[in-house]
Structures are given as C-alpha cells and as structure tokens.
Design an enzyme around this catalytic site. Structure first.
Site, PDB file in Angstrom:
ATOM      1  N   SER A  25      29.477 -25.904 -33.997  1.00  0.00           N
ATOM      2  CA  SER A  25      29.706 -25.588 -35.419  1.00  0.00           C
ATOM      3  C   SER A  25      28.946 -26.510 -36.356  1.00  0.00           C
ATOM      4  O   SER A  25      29.138 -27.732 -36.319  1.00  0.00           O
ATOM      5  CB  SER A  25      31.192 -25.733 -35.773  1.00  0.00           C
ATOM      6  OG  SER A  25      31.924 -24.728 -35.179  1.00  0.00           O
ATOM      7  N   HIS A  55      27.931 -20.117 -37.128  1.00  0.00           N
ATOM      8  CA  HIS A  55      27.329 -20.025 -35.796  1.00  0.00           C
ATOM      9  C   HIS A  55      26.227 -18.983 -35.855  1.00  0.00           C
ATOM     10  O   HIS A  55      26.501 -17.795 -35.948  1.00  0.00           O
ATOM     11  CB  HIS A  55      28.348 -19.557 -34.762  1.00  0.00           C
ATOM     12  CG  HIS A  55      29.342 -20.601 -34.391  1.00  0.00           C
ATOM     13  ND1 HIS A  55      29.250 -21.340 -33.237  1.00  0.00           N
ATOM     14  CD2 HIS A  55      30.441 -21.046 -35.020  1.00  0.00           C
ATOM     15  CE1 HIS A  55      30.255 -22.189 -33.179  1.00  0.00           C
ATOM     16  NE2 HIS A  55      30.998 -22.030 -34.258  1.00  0.00           N
ATOM     17  N   HIS A  77      32.796 -17.896 -27.992  1.00  0.00           N
ATOM     18  CA  HIS A  77      34.121 -18.481 -27.799  1.00  0.00           C
ATOM     19  C   HIS A  77      35.082 -17.473 -27.194  1.00  0.00           C
ATOM     20  O   HIS A  77      34.982 -16.271 -27.463  1.00  0.00           O
ATOM     21  CB  HIS A  77      34.689 -18.943 -29.153  1.00  0.00           C
ATOM     22  CG  HIS A  77      33.852 -19.940 -29.861  1.00  0.00           C
ATOM     23  ND1 HIS A  77      32.815 -19.576 -30.678  1.00  0.00           N
ATOM     24  CD2 HIS A  77      33.883 -21.295 -29.859  1.00  0.00           C
ATOM     25  CE1 HIS A  77      32.240 -20.667 -31.162  1.00  0.00           C
ATOM     26  NE2 HIS A  77      32.862 -21.726 -30.676  1.00  0.00           N
ATOM     27  N   TYR A  79      38.127 -17.231 -28.066  1.00  0.00           N
ATOM     28  CA  TYR A  79      38.985 -16.678 -29.134  1.00  0.00           C
ATOM     29  C   TYR A  79      38.344 -15.505 -29.870  1.00  0.00           C
ATOM     30  O   TYR A  79      39.016 -14.759 -30.582  1.00  0.00           O
ATOM     31  CB  TYR A  79      39.395 -17.767 -30.150  1.00  0.00           C
ATOM     32  CG  TYR A  79      38.265 -18.405 -30.934  1.00  0.00           C
ATOM     33  CD1 TYR A  79      37.582 -17.706 -31.924  1.00  0.00           C
ATOM     34  CD2 TYR A  79      37.895 -19.718 -30.684  1.00  0.00           C
ATOM     35  CE1 TYR A  79      36.544 -18.288 -32.638  1.00  0.00           C
ATOM     36  CE2 TYR A  79      36.861 -20.312 -31.395  1.00  0.00           C
ATOM     37  CZ  TYR A  79      36.194 -19.594 -32.368  1.00  0.00           C
ATOM     38  OH  TYR A  79      35.172 -20.172 -33.052  1.00  0.00           O
ATOM     39  N   GLU A  80      37.044 -15.321 -29.688  1.00  0.00           N
ATOM     40  CA  GLU A  80      36.389 -14.165 -30.312  1.00  0.00           C
ATOM     41  C   GLU A  80      36.747 -12.869 -29.579  1.00  0.00           C
ATOM     42  O   GLU A  80      36.425 -11.783 -30.054  1.00  0.00           O
ATOM     43  CB  GLU A  80      34.874 -14.342 -30.284  1.00  0.00           C
ATOM     44  CG  GLU A  80      34.361 -15.439 -31.203  1.00  0.00           C
ATOM     45  CD  GLU A  80      32.853 -15.611 -31.075  1.00  0.00           C
ATOM     46  OE1 GLU A  80      32.113 -14.782 -31.635  1.00  0.00           O
ATOM     47  OE2 GLU A  80      32.423 -16.561 -30.410  1.00  0.00           O
ATOM     48  N   ALA A 107      32.357 -29.173 -32.422  1.00  0.00           N
ATOM     49  CA  ALA A 107      33.185 -29.762 -33.474  1.00  0.00           C
ATOM     50  C   ALA A 107      34.592 -29.847 -32.905  1.00  0.00           C
ATOM     51  O   ALA A 107      35.037 -28.919 -32.238  1.00  0.00           O
ATOM     52  CB  ALA A 107      33.165 -28.869 -34.697  1.00  0.00           C
ATOM     53  N   MET A 205      37.989 -25.850 -29.144  1.00  0.00           N
ATOM     54  CA  MET A 205      38.160 -24.484 -28.631  1.00  0.00           C
ATOM     55  C   MET A 205      36.952 -24.007 -27.820  1.00  0.00           C
ATOM     56  O   MET A 205      36.723 -22.810 -27.687  1.00  0.00           O
ATOM     57  CB  MET A 205      38.377 -23.522 -29.805  1.00  0.00           C
ATOM     58  CG  MET A 205      39.477 -23.948 -30.769  1.00  0.00           C
ATOM     59  SD  MET A 205      39.512 -22.909 -32.234  1.00  0.00           S
ATOM     60  CE  MET A 205      40.638 -23.846 -33.282  1.00  0.00           C
ATOM     61  N   SER A 206      36.155 -24.946 -27.307  1.00  0.00           N
ATOM     62  CA  SER A 206      34.947 -24.533 -26.577  1.00  0.00           C
ATOM     63  C   SER A 206      34.629 -25.520 -25.463  1.00  0.00           C
ATOM     64  O   SER A 206      35.500 -26.236 -24.994  1.00  0.00           O
ATOM     65  CB  SER A 206      33.766 -24.478 -27.562  1.00  0.00           C
ATOM     66  OG  SER A 206      33.428 -25.780 -28.020  1.00  0.00           O
ATOM     67  N   ASN A 229      37.699 -33.807 -38.032  1.00  0.00           N
ATOM     68  CA  ASN A 229      38.931 -34.002 -38.799  1.00  0.00           C
ATOM     69  C   ASN A 229      39.937 -34.690 -37.898  1.00  0.00           C
ATOM     70  O   ASN A 229      39.802 -34.673 -36.679  1.00  0.00           O
ATOM     71  CB  ASN A 229      39.477 -32.641 -39.235  1.00  0.00           C
ATOM     72  CG  ASN A 229      39.657 -31.705 -38.056  1.00  0.00           C
ATOM     73  OD1 ASN A 229      38.693 -31.058 -37.623  1.00  0.00           O
ATOM     74  ND2 ASN A 229      40.843 -31.662 -37.504  1.00  0.00           N
ATOM     75  N   HIS A 241      38.400 -24.363 -41.897  1.00  0.00           N
ATOM     76  CA  HIS A 241      37.080 -24.285 -41.258  1.00  0.00           C
ATOM     77  C   HIS A 241      36.029 -24.908 -42.173  1.00  0.00           C
ATOM     78  O   HIS A 241      35.069 -25.519 -41.712  1.00  0.00           O
ATOM     79  CB  HIS A 241      36.760 -22.820 -40.949  1.00  0.00           C
ATOM     80  CG  HIS A 241      35.491 -22.624 -40.165  1.00  0.00           C
ATOM     81  ND1 HIS A 241      35.226 -23.300 -38.991  1.00  0.00           N
ATOM     82  CD2 HIS A 241      34.403 -21.837 -40.396  1.00  0.00           C
ATOM     83  CE1 HIS A 241      34.029 -22.926 -38.535  1.00  0.00           C
ATOM     84  NE2 HIS A 241      33.512 -22.043 -39.367  1.00  0.00           N
TER      85      HIS A 241
END
Ligand code: HPA
Length: 266
Positions: A25, A55, A77, A79-80, A107, A205-206, A229, A241
């Site tokens: 990201s 992305h 990802h 989640y996609e 990220a 998440m990756s 963060n 995001h």
C-alpha cells in the site's frame, strides 16, 4: 500458467529477473522511478486484477545497479475475495521467470507499543492467522514438497543484509513478528490485545501467503513492513485507510532508500 509466462517473456525478451519485489500500500512509486518495461495486469493472460485504491496493477521490470528486478505494483489480497491460489499466483509466475530472492513489503499496524508510526520493520517471522493456507490442495511436486519446513521463512542472510544496509544509511529499523489476519476490517482493540499475547509486533492483511509459497518453492524471502499506525486500542484514535496511505507516504523516502540499498547488496 504457461500462457501467462509466455506472454510476459515475449514482452521482456532476454530480461531474466533475479529479484522480485512486491510493493505494498502506497509504496508503488519505486517501480515508476526505475521502470524499463511495464505490463498492466489486465493485459496478461490469466493474471488477476487488483481492486483496492492505492494499489496499482502493473508488473514493472527494472535494472537497479546491474541487478534485474521485477516489481509488482499492487498485490492481490484474500479480503478482495480472491482465492489463496490467486493471491499467490504472481509469486509462482516470478519463480518461473527466474526469481531467486523476493522482497515482500506491506503496510501494517504496530502492535508492539514501542513502535512509532511511519517506522520500518524487518520481518523476523510470521504467524499465519488467516484460517487457511495457500498450499492446501494437491501438491505440485515440481515446485516444492508436500510438508515444507517453515523454520526460516525469512532468510537469515537477507535479514542480515537488510540490517547492515539500514545501519549504513542511518535508517532506524525495528525487527519483529508479523501476523496476518484476513481483514478487510481493521482489528478491534481486543483483537490487538490477542495478537500481542500471541507474540506479534505488527498486524496486516497480506504477505504471509506469498511468503509461504515463495519459501515452499525455495525462493529466499525478505519481508519489510511499513508500520503505518498504532493498531486499534494502542492508538487512541480510530483507523482509516487514508491515514495508512499518509503514513506510507511519510515512510516512503526511507523505504525506497533502504530497498534500493538492499537490492544492490543481494
Ligand atoms: N491493521 C491491519 N492492517 C493494517 C493496519 C492495521 O492496523 N494498518 C495498515 N494495514
């Protein structure tokens, strides 16, 4: 797979990439600066297409200090809604193109309370907390064995190079354990507590599916997280995001310098 690889080889001719870089990201800029050949994912037969803002979707080929590099500007990802097979498909493509070393970047949220936002973390190890595994299913023995050893997913030699480069460039880096959850929700404060108790320093998440598949195929793996963060509950404010992209923007200068120096020294 054959069609995919054939199409790419036809476009890149005698360019044989040895190093692969997956840009996370907000970190895709590196690819544009060194781009020699760019192929959009949507033009590659059987290649997936990414759906997330921030992305992009390109394979970028570049020579950096005489090293042949293939970069993924944008990844896929879980989640996609992509299957694990799709998420890790490009890693298999890279292997077929000749990649021996891979740098996976992402990220992530800082779970270790000592990590400051916009810092960089060299991944020492990971926890696969996605509830599935990219190697589930029939094993392709031509790529790797059924029960692959995961005692050193992130190659010690590459981590050593990364630390040495960071020191030389005077870039502070953290080291730690990355835990992957599926997303797309950011974690609740209770979940952040949980992953901290499990031994994680950063959450994202990756990366983990890609690292597993790369390791399985015998590729040397390096992982770098941009701690964008403090994960929920550690930070007092909510997450967005936008905030993640802004932190990536801030970390980008150091991130680019570090990755370039690592590529030179692999
Ligand atoms: N959690 C999970 N993934 C992330 C985060 C986070 O806090 N920040 C950037 N990616």
């Amino acid at each position: 797979m054959e069609k995919t690889v054939e199409y790419i080889k036809d476009k890149t001719k005698d360019f044989i990439p040895e190093i692969g870089i997956v840009l996370g990201s907000g970190l895709g800029e590196l690819a544009d600066e060194y781009c020699e050949i760019k192929i959009a994912y949507k033009d590659i037969p059987n290649f997936p297409v990414s759906t997330v803002k921030g992305h992009e979707g390109n394979l970028v080929f570049a020579t950096i200090n005489e090293k042949k590099v293939i970069m993924m500007q944008g990844r896929f990802h879980f989640y996609e809604g992509h299957s694990m097979e799709t998420v890790t498909y490009p890693i298999k493509v890279m292997k077929k193109l000749g990649v021996k070393n891979i740098i996976l970047t992402n990220a992530a949220g800082g779970v270790n309370p000592y990590f400051k936002p916009s810092s960089l973390m060299i991944i020492k190890d990971h926890i696969n907390f996605m509830g599935t595994n990219p190697l589930i299913g029939p094993n392709d023995d031509s790529l790797g064995e059924r029960f692959p050893d995961m005692s050193e997913v992130y190659t010690k030699k590459l981590r050593k190079i990364a630390y040495t480069c960071a020191e030389r460039l005077d870039i502070p880096v953290e080291r730690g354990v990355y835990i992957a959850l599926t997303g797309p929700t950011y974690e609740t404060p209770a979940e952040v507590n949980m992953v901290r108790l499990l031994g994680a320093d950063a959450v994202g998440m990756s990366t983990v599916p890609e690292a597993i598949v790369a390791r399985w195929m015998g590729i040397n793996v390096l992982g770098i997280s941009c701690i964008c963060n403090s994960a929920a509950g550690i930070s007092t404010v909510g997450l967005s995001h936008k905030e993640v992209l802004e932190a990536a923007e801030k970390a980008k200068v150091d991130f680019k310098r570090l990755v370039l120096e690592i590529v030179k020294n692999i």
